[in-house]
Design a protein around this motif. Sequence first.
Motif, short mmCIF file in Angstrom:
data_model
loop_
_atom_site.label_atom_id
_atom_site.label_comp_id
_atom_site.label_asym_id
_atom_site.label_seq_id
_atom_site.Cartn_x
_atom_site.Cartn_y
_atom_site.Cartn_z
N GLU A 107 16.66 -0.34 2.85
CA GLU A 107 17.04 0.41 4.06
C GLU A 107 18.00 1.53 3.70
O GLU A 107 17.90 2.64 4.22
N ARG A 141 16.09 4.39 2.14
CA ARG A 141 15.30 5.15 3.11
C ARG A 141 16.20 6.05 3.95
O ARG A 141 15.86 7.18 4.29
N ASP A 172 16.18 10.12 4.42
CA ASP A 172 16.18 10.77 5.73
C ASP A 172 17.28 11.82 5.81
O ASP A 172 17.08 12.91 6.32
N THR A 185 6.73 -0.95 -8.02
CA THR A 185 7.91 -0.62 -7.21
C THR A 185 8.99 -1.68 -7.40
O THR A 185 10.13 -1.37 -7.75
N ARG A 243 8.12 9.03 -2.19
CA ARG A 243 7.86 7.69 -1.66
C ARG A 243 9.05 7.12 -0.92
O ARG A 243 10.18 7.18 -1.40
N ARG A 244 8.79 6.56 0.26
CA ARG A 244 9.86 6.01 1.08
C ARG A 244 9.93 4.48 0.96
O ARG A 244 10.46 3.80 1.82
N GLN A 274 7.74 2.40 1.46
CA GLN A 274 7.12 1.79 2.64
C GLN A 274 6.49 0.44 2.29
O GLN A 274 6.62 -0.52 3.04
N ASP A 275 5.81 0.37 1.12
CA ASP A 275 5.11 -0.86 0.75
C ASP A 275 6.10 -2.02 0.55
O ASP A 275 5.91 -3.12 1.07
N HIS A 279 9.16 -2.17 1.74
CA HIS A 279 9.75 -2.41 3.06
C HIS A 279 8.85 -3.34 3.89
O HIS A 279 9.30 -4.34 4.45
N ASP A 280 7.55 -3.01 3.92
CA ASP A 280 6.61 -3.79 4.73
C ASP A 280 6.49 -5.22 4.21
O ASP A 280 6.43 -6.17 4.99
N GLU A 336 9.65 -7.12 5.20
CA GLU A 336 9.68 -7.37 6.64
C GLU A 336 8.71 -8.49 7.01
O GLU A 336 9.02 -9.35 7.82
#
Lengths: 112, 112
Positions: free
Chosen positions: A87, A90, A94, B11, B77-78, B80-81, B83-84, B87
């Motif tokens: 987090e 990210r 941002d 990652t 790259r954020r 996202q993978d 993070h998902d 989560e």
Amino acid sequence: MVQYQPQLDRTFAALSDPTRREILQRLGRGSATISELAEPFGMSLTGCKKHVRVLEDAELVSTEKIGRSRRCALGPRRLQDAHDWIEGYRQMLDERLDRLDRFLHQSEGEER
Amino acid sequence: MVQYQPQLDRTFAALSDPTRREILQRLGRGSATISELAEPFGMSLTGCKKHVRVLEDAELVSTEKIGRSRRCALGPRRLQDAHDWIEGYRQMLDERLDRLDRFLHQSEGEER
């Protein structure tokens, strides 16, 4: 300058293998012995034990010896450290985009 | 049964080292050459290059050769993978707790 967070190192290292991630998902549906874990993956017991040991070192899995088998269950860790790190990253990305955006708008203003 | 997600493997593996996490934080403040990255860590250029290569393979960092030096910057790259995945795992833990909670309440009701 390097922040030593051995727990976070172990968490990310544990999650970097697809079999270990699947073992965690499997244990989410209930506890299992090493043999029960190994079977659907067509994995040797030795190979499975190694993966479980890595997950145990990262405190993601706890194991208990019952008779001749070892029962594995999910540990209580909610991956808070890994969650917080990602987090934070990210958020940093941002903020960079926001700065870039402000810079571009400022340059546009100056051009007028 | 194992879901192959080589990008996710890379990652998490890239994030499992404290120096690599610090390099990402440093690049968040702006691009840097390998020497500029190595210096505050008191790291050899060879050691630093190895870390940057791991980050590059995970597409977290991009590099560009300019003259005799190599300039490093954050990739787009954020995470996202990662993070998902985390989560999803946390949600699974929450659902397990909810089921346990319902089970305990049900047992209480039956005892009355």
